[in-house]
Design a protein around this motif. Structure first.
Motif, PDB file in Angstrom:
ATOM      1  N   ALA A  11       0.831  -1.209   0.000  1.00  0.00           N
ATOM      2  CA  ALA A  11       0.000   0.000   0.000  1.00  0.00           C
ATOM      3  C   ALA A  11       0.864   1.257   0.000  1.00  0.00           C
ATOM      4  CB  ALA A  11      -0.928  -0.008   1.209  1.00  0.00           C
ATOM      5  N   VAL A 136      -7.868  -8.762  -8.453  1.00  0.00           N
ATOM      6  CA  VAL A 136      -6.720  -8.037  -7.908  1.00  0.00           C
ATOM      7  C   VAL A 136      -6.176  -7.038  -8.922  1.00  0.00           C
ATOM      8  CG1 VAL A 136      -4.389  -8.313  -6.972  1.00  0.00           C
ATOM      9  CG2 VAL A 136      -6.175  -9.947  -6.377  1.00  0.00           C
ATOM     10  N   ILE A 139      -7.566  -3.421  -8.526  1.00  0.00           N
ATOM     11  CA  ILE A 139      -7.249  -2.563  -7.382  1.00  0.00           C
ATOM     12  C   ILE A 139      -6.215  -1.506  -7.744  1.00  0.00           C
ATOM     13  CG2 ILE A 139      -6.380  -2.528  -5.023  1.00  0.00           C
ATOM     14  CD1 ILE A 139      -7.533  -5.361  -4.704  1.00  0.00           C
ATOM     15  N   PRO A 140      -4.998  -1.869  -8.233  1.00  0.00           N
ATOM     16  CA  PRO A 140      -4.046  -0.807  -8.594  1.00  0.00           C
ATOM     17  C   PRO A 140      -4.527   0.041  -9.761  1.00  0.00           C
ATOM     18  CG  PRO A 140      -3.232  -2.950  -9.306  1.00  0.00           C
ATOM     19  CD  PRO A 140      -4.417  -3.206  -8.454  1.00  0.00           C
ATOM     20  N   PHE A 143      -6.616   2.736  -8.287  1.00  0.00           N
ATOM     21  CA  PHE A 143      -5.801   3.688  -7.546  1.00  0.00           C
ATOM     22  C   PHE A 143      -5.064   4.634  -8.478  1.00  0.00           C
ATOM     23  CE2 PHE A 143      -6.182   1.049  -3.713  1.00  0.00           C
ATOM     24  CZ  PHE A 143      -6.265   2.037  -2.749  1.00  0.00           C
ATOM     25  N   VAL A 227     -15.876  -1.461 -11.970  1.00  0.00           N
ATOM     26  CA  VAL A 227     -15.194  -0.186 -11.738  1.00  0.00           C
ATOM     27  C   VAL A 227     -15.714   0.897 -12.671  1.00  0.00           C
ATOM     28  CG1 VAL A 227     -13.126  -1.277 -10.824  1.00  0.00           C
ATOM     29  CG2 VAL A 227     -13.278  -0.833 -13.276  1.00  0.00           C
TER      30      VAL A 227
END
Length: 303
Positions: A11, A136, A139-140, A143, A227
């Motif tokens: 993180a 997974v 997620i990045p 971000f 998303v």
């Protein structure tokens, strides 16, 4: 056992990347958004019947009347279900992500095929990418790029690279060693051997990799509806969240139609290349004279 926390360092690394490489991520966002919007405009600016006619013509070129009839009826069904814009949104993301994934995977596959050290580095990375849970990847992407079509495209791009690299490496490594040695014996340089010998002979495997990249990209685009990517993924997610079986089923049918169309089209392209190669004349080249076409083989055997 001592407790080991690897989530916090990851993180912190993501936060550090977000703070220090924001211009890079903004540039990637702009490029992906531009290409996706261009492809989406090309697919949605004409009337649906025009695009369906183009798809049908491609299907006829690929597999003649049977596949052309299926393509015509299937995409008319998509339009009749009111999912044309959603299907074209998904197709635009798939096409952009696939082109970029192929542009990355083929050079990496060539590099891995020509270097055992590179292959030993690339292989565990690909193993990790293919075993990592699909969610997974989102997620990045969220971000770094927020929500919308761009993070969906980036996640799809990264997720779909692995089979392209693997099958490109496999295709080049399985080229007959005697053919490569013959090219060496006639003075061909490494780049010429790659371009004129290895890549053409490895093309069926490379096209199989492109096909797999397309299929993985399409599966990821559906999941990326979580998303805010829109398209058919949003339709499927709406059906799941509202427990609306009809909406989810219609979105799933449209996804299946896109998958069948893209799969049959790419596999037919590879088959046509193989047939053209088998039909190529094997007569003497321009540098030989009649009656001496077998002389290079005799010279090579003497060497």
């Amino acid at each position: 056992m001592p407790e080991i926390d690897i989530g916090t360092p990851v993180a912190n690394a993501v936060d550090w990347l977000t703070e220090n490489f924001e211009p890079l991520f903004d540039a990637i966002h702009a490029v992906m958004e531009f290409f996706t919007n261009v492809v989406l405009y090309l697919l949605t600016a004409p009337a649906p019947f025009v695009v369906i006619a183009v798809f049908t013509a491609l299907a006829f070129w690929a597999r003649k009347w049977g596949f052309a009839a299926f393509t015509l009826l299937a995409f008319l069904l998509v339009d009749a279900m009111g999912l044309w814009i959603a299907a074209m949104q998904s197709l635009a993301i798939v096409l952009v992500a696939t082109v970029l994934a192929v542009a990355v995977s083929i050079p990496v596959g060539v590099w891995a095929a020509r270097s055992d050290r590179a292959s030993s580095v690339v292989r565990p990375v690909l193993d990790f990418m293919q075993t990592l849970p699909v969610f997974v990847y989102l997620i990045p992407a969220v971000f770094f790029f927020g929500i919308g079509a761009v993070p969906a495209g980036v996640a799809t791009l990264v997720f779909a690279i692995a089979p392209g690299v693997r099958l490109t490496e496999l295709g080049i490594r399985t080229v007959d060693a005697e053919t490569v040695e013959a090219a060496h014996a006639f003075g061909a340089k490494p780049w010429q051997i790659l371009r004129e010998v290895q890549l053409p002979l490895a093309m069926p495997s490379i096209m199989a990799g492109v096909n797999q990249v397309l299929m993985l990209a399409l599966s990821m685009v559906v999941i990326a509806g979580m998303v805010g990517a829109g398209g058919l993924g949003a339709e499927v997610m709406r059906g799941i969240s509202n427990l609306d079986v009809g909406t989810g089923f219609q979105g799933g049918v449209a996804v299946v139609i896109l998958a069948i169309f893209l799969d049959r089209l790419t596999s037919a392209f590879a088959a046509k290349k193989r047939r053209r190669k088998r039909r190529a004349p094997a007569g003497p080249t321009a540098t030989t004279t009649p009656g001496t076409a077998a002389q290079p083989e005799r010279d090579l055997a003497a060497v």
